[in-house]
Design a protein around this motif. Structure first.
Motif, short mmCIF file in Angstrom:
data_model
loop_
_atom_site.label_atom_id
_atom_site.label_comp_id
_atom_site.label_asym_id
_atom_site.label_seq_id
_atom_site.Cartn_x
_atom_site.Cartn_y
_atom_site.Cartn_z
N VAL A 1 0.86 -1.19 0.00
CA VAL A 1 0.00 0.00 0.00
C VAL A 1 0.89 1.23 0.00
O VAL A 1 1.72 1.41 0.90
CB VAL A 1 -0.93 0.02 1.23
N HIS A 2 0.74 2.08 -1.01
CA HIS A 2 1.54 3.28 -1.11
C HIS A 2 0.77 4.48 -0.53
O HIS A 2 -0.43 4.60 -0.73
CB HIS A 2 1.90 3.56 -2.57
N ASP A 3 1.52 5.32 0.16
CA ASP A 3 0.91 6.55 0.67
C ASP A 3 0.61 7.48 -0.50
O ASP A 3 1.50 7.83 -1.28
CB ASP A 3 1.86 7.25 1.64
N ARG B 1 -3.35 10.68 -8.40
CA ARG B 1 -2.48 10.31 -9.51
C ARG B 1 -1.58 9.15 -9.09
O ARG B 1 -1.19 9.05 -7.94
CB ARG B 1 -1.64 11.52 -9.92
N ASN B 2 -1.30 8.27 -10.02
CA ASN B 2 -0.39 7.14 -9.84
C ASN B 2 -1.03 5.99 -9.07
O ASN B 2 -2.16 6.07 -8.61
CB ASN B 2 0.91 7.57 -9.15
N ALA B 3 -0.23 4.93 -8.90
CA ALA B 3 -0.74 3.71 -8.27
C ALA B 3 -0.86 3.86 -6.77
O ALA B 3 -0.11 4.59 -6.13
CB ALA B 3 0.19 2.54 -8.60
N ALA B 4 -1.84 3.16 -6.20
CA ALA B 4 -2.06 3.21 -4.76
C ALA B 4 -1.85 1.86 -4.09
O ALA B 4 -1.55 1.78 -2.91
CB ALA B 4 -3.48 3.70 -4.46
N LEU B 5 -2.02 0.79 -4.86
CA LEU B 5 -2.01 -0.56 -4.30
C LEU B 5 -1.41 -1.49 -5.36
O LEU B 5 -1.77 -1.39 -6.53
CB LEU B 5 -3.44 -0.98 -3.96
N GLN B 6 -0.49 -2.36 -4.95
CA GLN B 6 0.10 -3.23 -5.96
C GLN B 6 0.61 -4.52 -5.35
O GLN B 6 0.79 -4.64 -4.14
CB GLN B 6 1.24 -2.53 -6.70
N GLN B 7 0.87 -5.51 -6.23
CA GLN B 7 1.41 -6.80 -5.84
C GLN B 7 2.06 -7.44 -7.06
O GLN B 7 1.49 -7.42 -8.16
CB GLN B 7 0.29 -7.71 -5.31
N TYR B 8 3.25 -8.00 -6.86
CA TYR B 8 3.86 -8.80 -7.92
C TYR B 8 3.18 -10.17 -7.96
O TYR B 8 2.85 -10.75 -6.92
CB TYR B 8 5.36 -9.00 -7.67
N ILE B 9 2.96 -10.67 -9.17
CA ILE B 9 2.36 -11.99 -9.35
C ILE B 9 3.19 -12.77 -10.37
O ILE B 9 3.99 -12.17 -11.12
CB ILE B 9 0.88 -11.91 -9.81
N TRP C 1 -7.62 -1.70 -12.47
CA TRP C 1 -6.55 -2.64 -12.17
C TRP C 1 -5.78 -2.90 -13.47
O TRP C 1 -6.38 -3.20 -14.50
CB TRP C 1 -7.09 -3.96 -11.66
N SER C 2 -4.47 -2.77 -13.41
CA SER C 2 -3.65 -3.09 -14.59
C SER C 2 -2.80 -4.31 -14.28
O SER C 2 -2.36 -4.52 -13.15
CB SER C 2 -2.76 -1.91 -14.98
N ILE C 3 -2.56 -5.11 -15.29
CA ILE C 3 -1.63 -6.23 -15.21
C ILE C 3 -0.54 -5.93 -16.22
O ILE C 3 -0.80 -5.84 -17.43
CB ILE C 3 -2.32 -7.57 -15.53
N GLU D 1 -4.67 1.74 -10.11
CA GLU D 1 -4.18 3.07 -10.43
C GLU D 1 -5.25 3.90 -11.13
O GLU D 1 -6.28 3.39 -11.53
CB GLU D 1 -2.92 2.99 -11.30
N THR D 2 -4.97 5.16 -11.25
CA THR D 2 -5.89 6.06 -11.96
C THR D 2 -5.25 6.45 -13.29
O THR D 2 -4.04 6.35 -13.49
CB THR D 2 -6.16 7.34 -11.15
N ALA D 3 -6.10 6.96 -14.19
CA ALA D 3 -5.61 7.41 -15.50
C ALA D 3 -5.22 8.88 -15.49
O ALA D 3 -4.86 9.42 -16.54
CB ALA D 3 -6.69 7.17 -16.55
N ALA D 4 -5.26 9.51 -14.32
CA ALA D 4 -4.91 10.93 -14.25
C ALA D 4 -3.43 11.12 -14.56
O ALA D 4 -2.58 10.40 -14.04
CB ALA D 4 -5.23 11.48 -12.86
N ILE D 5 -3.13 12.08 -15.40
CA ILE D 5 -1.75 12.37 -15.76
C ILE D 5 -1.20 13.49 -14.88
O ILE D 5 -0.07 13.44 -14.40
CB ILE D 5 -1.64 12.76 -17.25
N ALA D 6 -2.01 14.52 -14.66
CA ALA D 6 -1.61 15.64 -13.83
C ALA D 6 -2.62 15.78 -12.68
O ALA D 6 -3.78 15.37 -12.80
CB ALA D 6 -1.56 16.93 -14.64
N GLU D 7 -2.17 16.37 -11.59
CA GLU D 7 -3.04 16.54 -10.42
C GLU D 7 -3.86 17.82 -10.57
O GLU D 7 -3.69 18.77 -9.81
CB GLU D 7 -2.20 16.55 -9.15
N SER D 8 -4.75 17.83 -11.52
CA SER D 8 -5.60 18.99 -11.77
C SER D 8 -6.82 18.91 -10.85
O SER D 8 -7.46 17.86 -10.73
CB SER D 8 -6.04 19.02 -13.22
N TRP D 9 -7.17 20.06 -10.26
CA TRP D 9 -8.33 20.08 -9.36
C TRP D 9 -9.65 19.97 -10.13
O TRP D 9 -10.71 19.89 -9.53
CB TRP D 9 -8.29 21.34 -8.49
N ARG D 10 -9.59 19.97 -11.44
CA ARG D 10 -10.81 19.71 -12.20
C ARG D 10 -11.18 18.24 -12.12
O ARG D 10 -12.32 17.87 -12.38
CB ARG D 10 -10.58 20.10 -13.67
N PHE D 11 -10.21 17.38 -11.78
CA PHE D 11 -10.44 15.94 -11.77
C PHE D 11 -10.29 15.41 -10.34
O PHE D 11 -9.24 14.88 -9.95
CB PHE D 11 -9.45 15.24 -12.70
#
Length: 419
Positions: free
Chosen positions: A279-281, A312-320, A346-348, A391-401
């Protein structure tokens, strides 16, 4: 005695007292100033106080550490010997004399001084380092490891220097057994050892074996130590031993959480190891785990609360580790007022070579225990390890999103299907 003579005598006495007091003040000031300068300017410090042994030692050490300065070793030897008359129990002086003898090509004489320094102070750093070098040179690795333990307990900042030589010590059977015996009593440098070995390709195999041997001892490996070595294998793209070490490290209770996805129901037993949930902060969201035994049916699993901010970016991950074949990833999820201005999915991904294999989108809205699934395949070309990420598809941390609402993922699983 006349009144004039008596007054002269009293003035003389006062002058004498003043002179003595002045001398004492000057002496005290010189000593104090000498102490202040002993590290930065040992030569000046010695001029102010010739008996300042700390300044003398710093000055001689500075001469010895200098290169091409033409220092006369016999002069340095005489200065150190002269200081011994007033400081017979100072181990550092014996170390300096030992070092001078080493520079003069007299190792046997040198180690007489180093041994005397160790008798006076078991942790005298220079004598200790020289003794470690000698023990390694003559092949007495058991003694060397014992001295290393003494050094690192007293001087932990010396660990990077010691770490560079550890793979060589561990490659010798006697050295390996000595290190294993030392770390079984959990010295304060043990965690640093595994961290360093995990960073050094030469030390990975030995680190792996140490962890296996510790597993049956009274001081089994910690999650942090295991993660250091597992991550080391991953950095070296040596995925199979990384995964085997992870499986080996599981307790009987943890083995019940196994599968293509480890801990697919999000039990709150995070170890931090790469093949477990990490779990990433991230600002803008909170993630909590509560398995069915720790929460009501509606809240069991991993709860993601979005705080009405960009994410923005991943929040939760695991190697499989999925071999080539056809698969289905399935999610049982609930949501309350979930608003996703950019996709949440979720991306693989294939770790090496890097590339996305599948993307599993999560819908917006409010729903209860909805079943979601996606079929995908791992091709026959080499992809020995994958990374599963939320993860999210957000590229920039815009307050519109701004992401709003709550997502509860009750169970996330991958199963093999017939093609």
């Amino acid at each position: 005695m006349t009144e004039q003579a008596s007054s002269f005598t009293q003035n003389l006495r006062r002058s004498g007292v003043w002179f003595v007091a002045s001398v004492l003040v000057l002496a005290t000031s010189s000593i104090g100033l000498s102490r202040l300068l002993e590290a930065a300017a040992p030569a000046v410090s010695l001029a102010l106080d010739p008996l300042n042994v700390d300044a003398l030692i710093d000055d001689i050490a500075s001469e010895l550490n200098g290169t091409g300065n033409g220092s006369d070793l016999s002069v340095l030897d005489a200065r150190a010997r002269s200081a011994l008359r007033f400081n017979v129990a100072d181990a550092r002086l014996y170390s300096l004399l030992g070092e001078i003898r080493c520079r003069q090509g007299e190792p046997d004489e040198a180690f007489k001084f180093f041994d005397q320094a160790r008798k006076l102070s078991k942790t005298e750093i220079h004598a200790l380092q020289r003794s470690i070098d000698r023990s390694i040179e003559v092949g007495d690795l058991s003694k060397a490891v014992g001295e290393i333990d003494t050094l690192l307990r007293r001087w932990p900042d010396r660990f990077p220097v010691i770490a560079a030589g550890m793979p060589a010590i561990l490659s010798n059977p006697d050295g390996y057994q000595a290190v294993l015996a030392a770390i079984k009593i959990e010295p304060p440098w043990r965690a640093n050892l595994f961290s360093a070995l995990g960073q050094d390709p030469r030390g990975l195999s030995a680190a792996n074996q140490l962890l296996l041997d510790l597993a049956g001892s009274n001081s089994p490996p910690t999650s942090k130590e295991l993660s250091a070595v597992i991550n080391g294998f991953i950095r070296q793209k040596d995925y199979e031993p990384a995964y085997r070490l992870f499986l080996f490290s599981l307790s009987d209770q943890q083995r019940t959480l196994g599968g293509y996805i480890f801990n697919s129901s999000f039990e709150p037993v995070l170890s931090g190891k790469p093949f477990d949930w990490q779990v990433h902060d991230r600002s803008g969201l909170e993630i909590t785990f509560a398995g069915p035994r720790d929460a009501g049916e509606s809240d069991s699993g991993a709860t993601v609360r979005f705080l009405n901010t960009p994410v923005r970016n991943a929040a939760l991950q695991q190697y499989i580790e999925l071999p080539p074949g056809s698969y289905r990833i399935s999610l049982i999820a609930s949501a309350r007022n979930l608003k996703l201005p950019k996709q949440l999915f979720w991306s693989i991904r294939c770790v090496d070579p890097a590339g996305e294999i599948a993307r599993f989108n999560i819908p917006e809205g409010t729903f209860s225990r909805r079943d979601l699934s996606l079929d995908f395949a791992i091709g026959p070309s080499a992809c020995p390890m994958q990374l599963l990420r939320l993860e999210t598809a957000a590229i920039a941390e815009s307050w519109r999103f701004r992401y709003v609402g709550t997502l509860v993922m009750h169970k996330l699983s991958i199963e093999r299907v017939s093609s």
